[in-house]
Write an enzyme that holds these catalytic residues in place. Structure first.
Site, PDB file in Angstrom:
ATOM      1  N   CYS A 183       0.829  -1.210   0.000  1.00  0.00           N
ATOM      2  CA  CYS A 183       0.000   0.000   0.000  1.00  0.00           C
ATOM      3  C   CYS A 183       0.859   1.253   0.000  1.00  0.00           C
ATOM      4  O   CYS A 183       0.641   2.180  -0.785  1.00  0.00           O
ATOM      5  CB  CYS A 183      -0.940   0.003   1.206  1.00  0.00           C
ATOM      6  SG  CYS A 183      -2.343  -1.130   1.073  1.00  0.00           S
ATOM      7  N   ASN A 184       1.843   1.294   0.890  1.00  0.00           N
ATOM      8  CA  ASN A 184       2.715   2.466   0.951  1.00  0.00           C
ATOM      9  C   ASN A 184       3.553   2.603  -0.311  1.00  0.00           C
ATOM     10  O   ASN A 184       3.750   3.710  -0.818  1.00  0.00           O
ATOM     11  CB  ASN A 184       3.629   2.377   2.173  1.00  0.00           C
ATOM     12  CG  ASN A 184       4.593   3.559   2.237  1.00  0.00           C
ATOM     13  OD1 ASN A 184       4.202   4.683   2.505  1.00  0.00           O
ATOM     14  ND2 ASN A 184       5.864   3.283   1.953  1.00  0.00           N
TER      15      ASN A 184
END
EC number: 3.4.19.3
Length: 219
Positions: free
Chosen positions: A151-152
């Site tokens: 996600c990051n």
């Protein structure tokens, strides 16, 4: 009537998750679109789903961005320990996977893009979104970063891209598991998360059309 093009993206599959809110929210917004009764703007929503893969998630999203030429990009993902909708404040240039991704790859302690800035701030009007959530009784909070997993990584690459496309706003929203109880908290329904995503789109469109100073976003 003005048209604002929005891309909403999410992830295809999470292990041991029966209902993936990231997928459901993206598909619902693209199918039903988002109407803002308070303005005369037409919001055109496109969605794309990406594999939970360090190597492949960003190329899939980039292909959509190149085709759609969006004004706003809202990425979504699942945060299994979250108890509410989480608005991510920034993305860091760091990977430290605590488990393998969908390709069975587990990179540790390395930059996402060598030589690039250490972090980027979101472009979304976070506090305006929180105020909108409060009116709709949607539980939410801010998060300093989106972790160190896919996600990051996706969020960072999106903000790095948008930094070269100055007219495009971009941000990341993390969603909790659907209906998971936390103590006395009954858990969020999928309908609440869809409403939350619609609110994020509306507030982002309002900000895109009448931008405020960046410090107001993070005050």
């Amino acid at each position: 009537m003005d048209t604002v093009n929005v891309v909403v993206c999410g992830f295809e599959h999470y292990d041991n998750v029966d209902v993936n809110p990231s997928r459901e929210v993206c598909e619902t917004l693209a199918r039903d679109s988002v109407a803002d009764e308070k303005t005369d703007v037409h919001i055109n929503v496109a969605s794309v789903l990406m594999p939970l893969s360090f190597q492949n998630a960003w190329p899939v999203l980039l292909k959509t961005l190149d085709a759609a030429h969006p004004d706003i990009v809202i990425a979504t993902g699942l945060k299994t320990h979250a108890q509410s909708v989480i608005l991510e404040c920034c993305a860091t240039n760091f990977i430290d996977a605590q488990k393998p991704d969908a390709d069975d790859v587990q990179p540790r302690r390395m930059p996402i893009i060598p030589g690039a800035p250490q972090a980027y701030w979101t472009h979304l009007p976070l506090h305006g979104i929180l105020q909108c959530f409060a009116k709709n009784s949607i539980p939410a909070s801010l998060s300093s970063d989106a972790g160190t997993f896919v996600c990051n990584s996706l969020f960072y690459q999106l903000l790095n891209w948008s930094n070269k496309h100055n007219n495009t706003l971009a941000g990341f929203v993390s969603l909790p598991l659907v209906g998971k109880e936390h103590g006395y908290t009954p858990g969020m329904s999928l309908d609440q998360m869809i409403t939350a995503a619609q609110d994020v789109v509306k507030m982002s469109v309002d900000y895109y059309r009448k931008p405020l100073p960046p410090e107001i976003l993070r005050a």
